[in-house]
Each structure stands twice: as structure tokens, then as C-alpha cells.
Design a protein around this motif. Structure first.
Motif, PDB file in Angstrom:
ATOM      1  N   ASP A 179     -22.969  12.060 -26.492  1.00  0.00           N
ATOM      2  CA  ASP A 179     -21.655  12.690 -26.477  1.00  0.00           C
ATOM      3  C   ASP A 179     -20.536  11.748 -26.899  1.00  0.00           C
ATOM      4  O   ASP A 179     -19.387  12.164 -27.012  1.00  0.00           O
ATOM      5  CB  ASP A 179     -21.356  13.212 -25.062  1.00  0.00           C
ATOM      6  N   ASP A 180     -20.865  10.464 -27.092  1.00  0.00           N
ATOM      7  CA  ASP A 180     -19.892   9.462 -27.522  1.00  0.00           C
ATOM      8  C   ASP A 180     -18.667   9.422 -26.611  1.00  0.00           C
ATOM      9  O   ASP A 180     -17.516   9.424 -27.076  1.00  0.00           O
ATOM     10  CB  ASP A 180     -19.465   9.732 -28.967  1.00  0.00           C
ATOM     11  N   ASP A 181     -18.900   9.386 -25.280  1.00  0.00           N
ATOM     12  CA  ASP A 181     -17.763   9.374 -24.357  1.00  0.00           C
ATOM     13  C   ASP A 181     -17.922   8.307 -23.265  1.00  0.00           C
ATOM     14  O   ASP A 181     -17.556   8.528 -22.109  1.00  0.00           O
ATOM     15  CB  ASP A 181     -17.565  10.755 -23.728  1.00  0.00           C
ATOM     16  N   ILE A 182     -18.444   7.140 -23.628  1.00  0.00           N
ATOM     17  CA  ILE A 182     -18.550   6.028 -22.673  1.00  0.00           C
ATOM     18  C   ILE A 182     -17.150   5.522 -22.345  1.00  0.00           C
ATOM     19  O   ILE A 182     -16.320   5.333 -23.233  1.00  0.00           O
ATOM     20  CB  ILE A 182     -19.402   4.885 -23.267  1.00  0.00           C
ATOM     21  N   TYR A 217     -30.963 -16.638 -14.034  1.00  0.00           N
ATOM     22  CA  TYR A 217     -30.009 -15.587 -13.689  1.00  0.00           C
ATOM     23  C   TYR A 217     -30.547 -14.211 -14.092  1.00  0.00           C
ATOM     24  O   TYR A 217     -31.267 -14.071 -15.083  1.00  0.00           O
ATOM     25  CB  TYR A 217     -28.667 -15.847 -14.384  1.00  0.00           C
ATOM     26  N   TYR A 218     -30.159 -13.211 -13.276  1.00  0.00           N
ATOM     27  CA  TYR A 218     -30.583 -11.838 -13.496  1.00  0.00           C
ATOM     28  C   TYR A 218     -29.339 -10.958 -13.616  1.00  0.00           C
ATOM     29  O   TYR A 218     -28.363 -11.153 -12.888  1.00  0.00           O
ATOM     30  CB  TYR A 218     -31.453 -11.350 -12.339  1.00  0.00           C
ATOM     31  N   TRP A 219     -29.387  -9.990 -14.538  1.00  0.00           N
ATOM     32  CA  TRP A 219     -28.219  -9.125 -14.700  1.00  0.00           C
ATOM     33  C   TRP A 219     -28.617  -7.746 -15.209  1.00  0.00           C
ATOM     34  O   TRP A 219     -29.666  -7.563 -15.806  1.00  0.00           O
ATOM     35  CB  TRP A 219     -27.177  -9.755 -15.619  1.00  0.00           C
ATOM     36  N   LYS A 220     -27.786  -6.773 -14.912  1.00  0.00           N
ATOM     37  CA  LYS A 220     -28.001  -5.412 -15.387  1.00  0.00           C
ATOM     38  C   LYS A 220     -26.643  -4.761 -15.619  1.00  0.00           C
ATOM     39  O   LYS A 220     -25.619  -5.186 -15.053  1.00  0.00           O
ATOM     40  CB  LYS A 220     -28.838  -4.610 -14.393  1.00  0.00           C
ATOM     41  N   VAL A 221     -26.641  -3.727 -16.425  1.00  0.00           N
ATOM     42  CA  VAL A 221     -25.396  -3.065 -16.822  1.00  0.00           C
ATOM     43  C   VAL A 221     -25.450  -1.600 -16.404  1.00  0.00           C
ATOM     44  O   VAL A 221     -26.429  -0.897 -16.684  1.00  0.00           O
ATOM     45  CB  VAL A 221     -25.176  -3.159 -18.347  1.00  0.00           C
ATOM     46  N   ILE A 222     -24.401  -1.145 -15.727  1.00  0.00           N
ATOM     47  CA  ILE A 222     -24.260   0.268 -15.357  1.00  0.00           C
ATOM     48  C   ILE A 222     -23.196   0.879 -16.276  1.00  0.00           C
ATOM     49  O   ILE A 222     -22.040   0.454 -16.268  1.00  0.00           O
ATOM     50  CB  ILE A 222     -23.858   0.429 -13.887  1.00  0.00           C
ATOM     51  N   THR A 223     -23.595   1.851 -17.065  1.00  0.00           N
ATOM     52  CA  THR A 223     -22.707   2.471 -18.049  1.00  0.00           C
ATOM     53  C   THR A 223     -22.253   3.832 -17.528  1.00  0.00           C
ATOM     54  O   THR A 223     -23.058   4.611 -17.012  1.00  0.00           O
ATOM     55  CB  THR A 223     -23.439   2.652 -19.391  1.00  0.00           C
ATOM     56  N   THR A 224     -20.969   4.118 -17.681  1.00  0.00           N
ATOM     57  CA  THR A 224     -20.394   5.370 -17.173  1.00  0.00           C
ATOM     58  C   THR A 224     -19.688   6.109 -18.297  1.00  0.00           C
ATOM     59  O   THR A 224     -19.008   5.494 -19.132  1.00  0.00           O
ATOM     60  CB  THR A 224     -19.392   5.083 -16.045  1.00  0.00           C
ATOM     61  N   ASP A 225     -19.852   7.466 -18.333  1.00  0.00           N
ATOM     62  CA  ASP A 225     -19.140   8.249 -19.347  1.00  0.00           C
ATOM     63  C   ASP A 225     -17.992   9.028 -18.711  1.00  0.00           C
ATOM     64  O   ASP A 225     -17.735   8.930 -17.504  1.00  0.00           O
ATOM     65  CB  ASP A 225     -20.108   9.160 -20.107  1.00  0.00           C
ATOM     66  N   SER A 226     -17.302   9.816 -19.513  1.00  0.00           N
ATOM     67  CA  SER A 226     -16.089  10.498 -19.050  1.00  0.00           C
ATOM     68  C   SER A 226     -16.374  11.606 -18.040  1.00  0.00           C
ATOM     69  O   SER A 226     -15.462  12.062 -17.343  1.00  0.00           O
ATOM     70  CB  SER A 226     -15.336  11.083 -20.249  1.00  0.00           C
ATOM     71  N   PHE A 227     -17.625  12.048 -17.914  1.00  0.00           N
ATOM     72  CA  PHE A 227     -17.990  13.065 -16.934  1.00  0.00           C
ATOM     73  C   PHE A 227     -18.493  12.441 -15.632  1.00  0.00           C
ATOM     74  O   PHE A 227     -18.897  13.155 -14.724  1.00  0.00           O
ATOM     75  CB  PHE A 227     -19.070  13.981 -17.510  1.00  0.00           C
ATOM     76  N   GLY A 228     -18.488  11.105 -15.579  1.00  0.00           N
ATOM     77  CA  GLY A 228     -18.993  10.419 -14.391  1.00  0.00           C
ATOM     78  C   GLY A 228     -20.493  10.203 -14.407  1.00  0.00           C
ATOM     79  O   GLY A 228     -21.056   9.689 -13.436  1.00  0.00           O
ATOM     80  N   ASN A 229     -21.166  10.588 -15.496  1.00  0.00           N
ATOM     81  CA  ASN A 229     -22.604  10.310 -15.618  1.00  0.00           C
ATOM     82  C   ASN A 229     -22.815   8.805 -15.817  1.00  0.00           C
ATOM     83  O   ASN A 229     -22.049   8.155 -16.538  1.00  0.00           O
ATOM     84  CB  ASN A 229     -23.203  11.050 -16.820  1.00  0.00           C
ATOM     85  N   THR A 230     -23.848   8.268 -15.177  1.00  0.00           N
ATOM     86  CA  THR A 230     -24.117   6.840 -15.300  1.00  0.00           C
ATOM     87  C   THR A 230     -25.568   6.601 -15.716  1.00  0.00           C
ATOM     88  O   THR A 230     -26.445   7.437 -15.510  1.00  0.00           O
ATOM     89  CB  THR A 230     -23.858   6.098 -13.978  1.00  0.00           C
TER      90      THR A 230
END
Length: 241
Positions: A179-182, A217-230
């Protein structure tokens, strides 16, 4: 005279027979011809297309939460068969299919993000060739907006070892969304393999992190869009020496 001629002919015949047959044991054996097996080349993926919603699956009559998708790719050179790897990005489970042609039908979950790639195989060859990896969403019932695809580490690459020339490192990643809404990214970062420390949120696909020599080191990314979906990425790690 007749006896002499007969003896002469007999001796000549014997000499010729010995000469013709005597050299067979000394000739080297002929090596068998071994066929050359060429390494296969990589296939090019065709469908489902990268970073898109797949809406051409056939819904399963017995379970509407699943559909059959026809995976397609180009025919690669020197290839006898293909191994298709399809990874469920929600659960991490991998489905494997084998095909002798450049397409195959696979039953997968609806409303679910996947990544997939194809391995080209050749009979008698030890080498294989792997295509690019593509991601897609398999269309689900009643979904109006899809969660972003999980982020992929760019820097440091997963499992990398870096030199501690500075006290910080720039964590970089890539992701996409049908949806291209990150709208934002949150990064969890720590030297334990279940990071809970947040480096904060950013609208850019990168962020600075403090590092020390001798640590992993350990890392992760949580991505959120305009509808609150992650979506949550896999766990990435790197070592500082």
C-alpha cells in the motif's frame, strides 16, 4: 622344389600371424569418454511479482484460508529440475517444492506475506544456481490494507564482523509495502539475543547505535503503516572486534 615352396609359405604365414598378434598386449588401454556436465544458471522469477499483492490464487474449497498459487520463473540453462523455496514471513516456516518445468502450483495461506526463490539443479553437477529473492502478499479475504513487509538488514549485514573504528554504527535496512504507506520504524537493539531496548522511532530506514569492542549485538526493526499495521523483522546480529 614343391616341398621347399610349401615350407617357405608356411613359415611366412606364421611370421605374419605372430607379427600381427604380438603387439596387442603392449598397446595402452583406451580411456572411456567422460561427459562434461555444465553448471546450471540462475532462473529469473516471473510470478508472483516482487513487492506486490498476489490476487490470482485459486481458493481452496475445503479451507478458504488457503489458496493455490502458480509460481512461475524463466527456464535456466543446463538445468534438469528446480527447487522452489517459499517462506512464510509471519511464522518463518519454509515450504519446498520440486519441479521439472518452469512453474509449479503450491497451496499457501491467504492474507500472508511470503518470500520465495528458485534453485536450479543439474544431474551430475555439484554446483547449483539461486535466483533473486522476491516478496509478495497472498491476497486475503476482506483485507483493505496490508501490513508492511518485514525489514531486511543492509548494514551491518547479518552475521557480519566489523572493526571498532568508531563508538557508533549506522544500522540500515530496507523494506516495502504493497500500500506504500509506511510511517515509521522502531529499532530494538542490545547485546542480548532478545533485544528489548528501543533506540527510538524514525521515518528514515537507518539509525545510529552505540557499540563497544568485543561485543555481539542483536537488533530488529518494527515497521508501522498509516493504518497501524506492523511487521517485525527477523533478528539480525553482528560482532564488533
Amino acid at each position: 622344389m614343391r616341398i621347399s615352396k610349401y615350407i617357405s609359405c608356411t613359415l611366412l604365414t606364421s611370421i605374419l600371424l605372430i607379427s600381427c598378434g604380438g603387439g596387442s598386449d603392449s598397446e595402452p588401454p583406451i580411456d572411456p569418454v567422460v561427459p562434461v556436465v555444465l553448471d546450471p544458471s540462475a532462473a529469473t522469477l516471473i510470478f508472483p511479482d516482487d513487492n506486490t499483492e498476489c490476487n490470482e490464487g485459486i481458493i481452496n474449497a475445503n479451507d478458504e484460508s488457503k489458496s493455490t498459487v502458480n509460481f512461475q520463473w524463466s527456464t535456466s540453462e543446463n538445468t534438469d529440475s528446480y527447487e522452489i523455496k517459499i517462506k512464510n514471513l509471519d511464522t518463518g516456516s519454509v515450504t519446498t517444492a520440486i519441479s521439472s518445468t518452469n512453474q509449479t502450483d503450491v497451496l499457501i495461506n491467504r492474507g500472508t506475506p511470503y518470500e520465495w526463490y528458485v534453485i536450479s539443479l543439474a544431474n551430475g553437477a555439484s554446483s547449483t544456481a539461486t535466483s533473486d529473492t522476491w516478496t509478495f502478499y497472498n491476497q486475503g479475504p476482506g483485507i483493505e490494507n496490508y501490513a508492511p513487509f518485514p525489514a531486511v538488514a543492509i548494514n551491518p549485514q547479518r552475521g557480519a564482523t566489523i572493526s571498532n573504528t568508531n563508538t557508533t554504527v549506522t544500522l540500515e535496512w530496507s523494506t516495502s509495502d504493497v500500500d506504500d504507506d509506511i510511517v515509521s520504524y522502531e529499532v530494538l537493539f542490545d547485546n542480548i539475543d532478545a533485544p528489548t531496548t528501543s533506540l527510538g522511532t524514525t521515518i528514515e530506514p537507518n539509525i545510529e547505535a552505540t557499540i563497544m569492542t568485543g561485543n555481539t549485538y542483536y537488533w530488529k526493526v518494527i515497521t508501522t503503516d498509516s493504518f497501524g499495521n506492523t511487521s517485525s523483522s527477523e533478528l539480525f546480529e553482528f560482532r564488533v572486534e
